[in-house]
Write a protein that holds these residues in place. Structure first.
Motif, PDB file in Angstrom:
ATOM      1  N   TRP A   1      96.501  92.760   2.403  1.00  0.00           N
ATOM      2  CA  TRP A   1      95.928  93.708   1.941  1.00  0.00           C
ATOM      3  C   TRP A   1      96.556  93.935   0.424  1.00  0.00           C
ATOM      4  N   GLY A   2      95.839  94.024  -0.577  1.00  0.00           N
ATOM      5  CA  GLY A   2      96.311  94.183  -2.007  1.00  0.00           C
ATOM      6  C   GLY A   2      96.700  92.852  -2.735  1.00  0.00           C
ATOM      7  N   CYS A   3      96.006  92.532  -3.895  1.00  0.00           N
ATOM      8  CA  CYS A   3      96.328  91.346  -4.558  1.00  0.00           C
ATOM      9  C   CYS A   3      96.815  91.677  -5.872  1.00  0.00           C
ATOM     10  N   GLY A   4      97.545  92.665  -5.920  1.00  0.00           N
ATOM     11  CA  GLY A   4      98.529  92.769  -7.116  1.00  0.00           C
ATOM     12  C   GLY A   4      99.736  91.740  -6.994  1.00  0.00           C
ATOM     13  N   PRO A   5     100.636  92.067  -7.954  1.00  0.00           N
ATOM     14  CA  PRO A   5     101.987  91.175  -8.121  1.00  0.00           C
ATOM     15  C   PRO A   5     102.678  90.732  -6.728  1.00  0.00           C
ATOM     16  N   VAL A   6     102.884  91.784  -5.996  1.00  0.00           N
ATOM     17  CA  VAL A   6     103.388  91.307  -4.787  1.00  0.00           C
ATOM     18  C   VAL A   6     102.606  90.669  -3.771  1.00  0.00           C
ATOM     19  N   GLY A   7     101.440  91.449  -3.830  1.00  0.00           N
ATOM     20  CA  GLY A   7     100.451  90.560  -2.850  1.00  0.00           C
ATOM     21  C   GLY A   7     100.168  89.276  -3.313  1.00  0.00           C
ATOM     22  N   GLN A   8     100.069  88.498  -4.599  1.00  0.00           N
ATOM     23  CA  GLN A   8     100.103  87.328  -5.025  1.00  0.00           C
ATOM     24  C   GLN A   8     101.212  86.582  -4.380  1.00  0.00           C
ATOM     25  N   PHE A   9     102.407  87.200  -4.477  1.00  0.00           N
ATOM     26  CA  PHE A   9     103.667  86.403  -4.058  1.00  0.00           C
ATOM     27  C   PHE A   9     103.520  86.448  -2.437  1.00  0.00           C
ATOM     28  N   CYS A  10     103.010  87.345  -1.912  1.00  0.00           N
ATOM     29  CA  CYS A  10     102.758  87.316  -0.427  1.00  0.00           C
ATOM     30  C   CYS A  10     101.969  86.091   0.102  1.00  0.00           C
ATOM     31  N   ILE A  11     100.753  85.982  -0.915  1.00  0.00           N
ATOM     32  CA  ILE A  11      99.673  85.009  -0.482  1.00  0.00           C
ATOM     33  C   ILE A  11     100.397  83.394  -0.743  1.00  0.00           C
ATOM     34  N   LYS A  12     101.002  83.453  -1.694  1.00  0.00           N
ATOM     35  CA  LYS A  12     101.695  82.062  -2.096  1.00  0.00           C
ATOM     36  C   LYS A  12     102.568  81.689  -1.020  1.00  0.00           C
ATOM     37  N   SER A  13     103.447  82.723  -0.628  1.00  0.00           N
ATOM     38  CA  SER A  13     104.637  82.605   0.389  1.00  0.00           C
ATOM     39  C   SER A  13     104.124  82.223   1.665  1.00  0.00           C
ATOM     40  N   ALA A  14     102.999  83.013   1.911  1.00  0.00           N
ATOM     41  CA  ALA A  14     102.525  82.638   3.320  1.00  0.00           C
ATOM     42  C   ALA A  14     102.178  81.121   3.485  1.00  0.00           C
ATOM     43  N   TYR A  15     101.587  80.568   2.337  1.00  0.00           N
ATOM     44  CA  TYR A  15     101.040  79.083   2.454  1.00  0.00           C
ATOM     45  C   TYR A  15     102.582  78.266   2.355  1.00  0.00           C
ATOM     46  N   LEU A  16     103.592  78.715   1.605  1.00  0.00           N
ATOM     47  CA  LEU A  16     104.810  78.017   1.515  1.00  0.00           C
ATOM     48  C   LEU A  16     105.469  77.796   2.857  1.00  0.00           C
ATOM     49  N   LEU A  17     105.258  78.915   3.732  1.00  0.00           N
ATOM     50  CA  LEU A  17     105.753  78.877   5.086  1.00  0.00           C
ATOM     51  C   LEU A  17     105.027  78.310   6.243  1.00  0.00           C
ATOM     52  N   GLY A  18     103.731  77.973   5.925  1.00  0.00           N
ATOM     53  CA  GLY A  18     102.988  77.081   6.809  1.00  0.00           C
ATOM     54  C   GLY A  18     101.760  77.684   7.372  1.00  0.00           C
ATOM     55  N   ALA A  19     101.273  78.753   6.608  1.00  0.00           N
ATOM     56  CA  ALA A  19      99.919  79.358   7.122  1.00  0.00           C
ATOM     57  C   ALA A  19      98.742  78.549   6.862  1.00  0.00           C
ATOM     58  N   GLU A  20      97.933  78.342   7.696  1.00  0.00           N
ATOM     59  CA  GLU A  20      96.708  77.397   7.516  1.00  0.00           C
ATOM     60  C   GLU A  20      95.733  78.273   6.697  1.00  0.00           C
ATOM     61  N   THR A  21      95.484  79.686   6.832  1.00  0.00           N
ATOM     62  CA  THR A  21      94.425  80.025   5.755  1.00  0.00           C
ATOM     63  C   THR A  21      95.208  81.709   5.637  1.00  0.00           C
ATOM     64  N   VAL A  22      94.913  82.122   4.196  1.00  0.00           N
ATOM     65  CA  VAL A  22      95.477  83.409   3.965  1.00  0.00           C
ATOM     66  C   VAL A  22      94.181  83.960   3.292  1.00  0.00           C
ATOM     67  N   VAL A  23      93.732  85.316   4.006  1.00  0.00           N
ATOM     68  CA  VAL A  23      92.775  85.890   3.316  1.00  0.00           C
ATOM     69  C   VAL A  23      93.313  87.024   2.511  1.00  0.00           C
ATOM     70  N   ALA A  24      92.920  87.234   1.285  1.00  0.00           N
ATOM     71  CA  ALA A  24      93.171  88.127   0.129  1.00  0.00           C
ATOM     72  C   ALA A  24      92.392  89.352   0.102  1.00  0.00           C
ATOM     73  N   ILE A  25      92.653  90.381   0.236  1.00  0.00           N
ATOM     74  CA  ILE A  25      91.885  91.540   0.381  1.00  0.00           C
ATOM     75  C   ILE A  25      92.024  92.577  -0.677  1.00  0.00           C
TER      76      ILE A  25
END
Length: 389
Positions: A192-216
């Motif tokens: 939840w939240g695609c400001g700067p911190v949200g963008q790094f949460c999304i990218k980091s989740a992929y770096l750590l192995g998530a298959e799908t990240v949903v940006a809200i």
């Protein structure tokens, strides 16, 4: 020197103030080469954080060149190019010894103020209220940095300021939030939240192995950035039912982990979101909690809710019953930046990520007040403002 000073709600001004000086032999003074406006700075701008005083210098994301050192500084020398974590840590207390750097016992000189609110005080923070130390921030031409041998990190000369600046806060914050989710291969993570911190949460989740990240979010430009840079699935909460869409994506189970990267100024279209806004407007509540309620509601049974978004006080209608019934794990807190600095610097050097992707506006320190207004009022044009001296 020139510095951006707080004078009240939505009133920040660039002023000429005294240069900082060495107050403790473990201090250094840096000449700022780049700083940034953080989403959590907007909580100060909007008047939600108590114990601010007129004239306080703002900013906790900054870096620069060392121009003066105290006599007990040994690891850092004049001329070093350094990034400064926003959390201030002594390096020797019970918490620092366990890498719980943002819980440092020795860096908040106003600990008694925080203890009244929280029971125990976290570490001091740059530019973030007197309750958290009253330290002058980094949206200025020069900054005093205490405990410099612990909290100033040297930067290789082959990396630009823009690539490393966000090691001061938002890259480690997003990464720690994703790490707190205990991501397993194949997991679905909702942010939840695609400001700067949200963008790094999304990218980091992929770096750590998530298959799908949903940006809200409901800001088209921020959703587009999450999709284009990180490959996220996007969900516009102004057009879709968040809970139903997340169930569809996860075959009815719910996300394995949910991250609230919004914090205390969440907004939305639901009845509870409107009630939050009304209560905070008349000071019957301190924080708007809509995003966190949604995250707890949507998370699958046995999942994790990670909360990097800043909360300042008491939460109204917090769904603890849902979290308990579903056996959720809630993890949160200020970022232990010192712990993550070196491994994330290596990810930048290995070209796994270029953190400068979030920058949309580059302004001079003289235009810092305008930068706050742009960041607050033009979210579809602005994802991140950096300030140059």
């Amino acid at each position: 020197m020139k510095a951006l000073c707080w004078h009240g709600t939505k009133d920040v001004r660039v002023e000429v103030v005294p240069d900082p000086s060495i107050l403790n032999p473990k201090d250094i003074i840096i000449r700022t080469t780049l700083s940034a406006i953080c989403g959590s700075d907007l909580h100060l701008y909007d008047g939600y954080i108590p114990t601010m005083e007129k004239g306080d210098i703002l900013g906790h994301e900054f870096m620069g060149i060392v121009v003066e050192t105290g006599k007990d500084v040994h690891r850092i020398q004049k001329g070093d190019r350094v990034v400064i974590p926003f959390t201030i840590a002594c390096g020797n207390c019970f918490f620092c010894s366990r890498q719980l750097w943002s819980s440092c016992d020795n860096t908040n000189p106003n600990a008694s103020m925080a203890e009244k609110q929280y029971g125990f005080s976290p570490s001091g923070l740059f530019g973030y209220s007197h309750m958290l130390g009253g330290y002058a921030g980094g949206q200025a031409e020069y900054v005093r940095v205490p405990f410099a041998d612990v909290g100033a990190f040297k930067i290789p000369n082959d990396l630009s300021d823009e690539k490393v600046l966000f090691l001061s806060d938002i890259f480690p914050t997003g990464y720690m939030a994703a790490e707190n989710c205990n991501i397993q291969r194949g997991d679905v993570v909702a942010v939840w939240g695609c400001g700067p911190v949200g963008q790094f949460c999304i990218k980091s989740a992929y770096l750590l192995g998530a298959e799908t990240v949903v940006a809200i979010d409901d800001v088209p430009q921020r959703l587009a950035l999450a999709k284009e840079y990180s490959g996220a699935v996007t969900l516009d909460f102004s057009k879709e039912d968040v809970f139903e869409r997340l169930k569809d994506i996860t075959a009815g189970r719910g996300p394995d982990a949910c991250i609230d990267a919004v914090g205390m100024e969440s907004h939305g279209m639901s009845v509870d979101a409107l009630l939050d806004r009304a209560k905070t407007a008349v000071f019957l509540a301190t924080d708007r909690v809509n995003a966190l309620r949604q995250a707890i509601h949507a998370c699958r049974k046995g999942g994790t809710v990670s909360i990097p978004g800043v909360y300042g006080g008491l939460l109204d209608k917090f769904p603890l019953g849902a979290a308990h019934a579903k056996g959720l794990t809630l993890k949160m807190g200020q970022t232990h930046v010192h712990k993550y600095f070196q491994p994330l610097l290596e990810r930048i050097e290995n070209k796994e990520i270029d953190p400068s992707f979030v920058i949309s506006h580059r302004l001079s320190i003289e235009d810092a007040a305008m930068g706050y207004k742009i960041f607050k009022d033009q979210p579809n044009e602005c994802t991140k403002v950096v300030l140059q001296p």
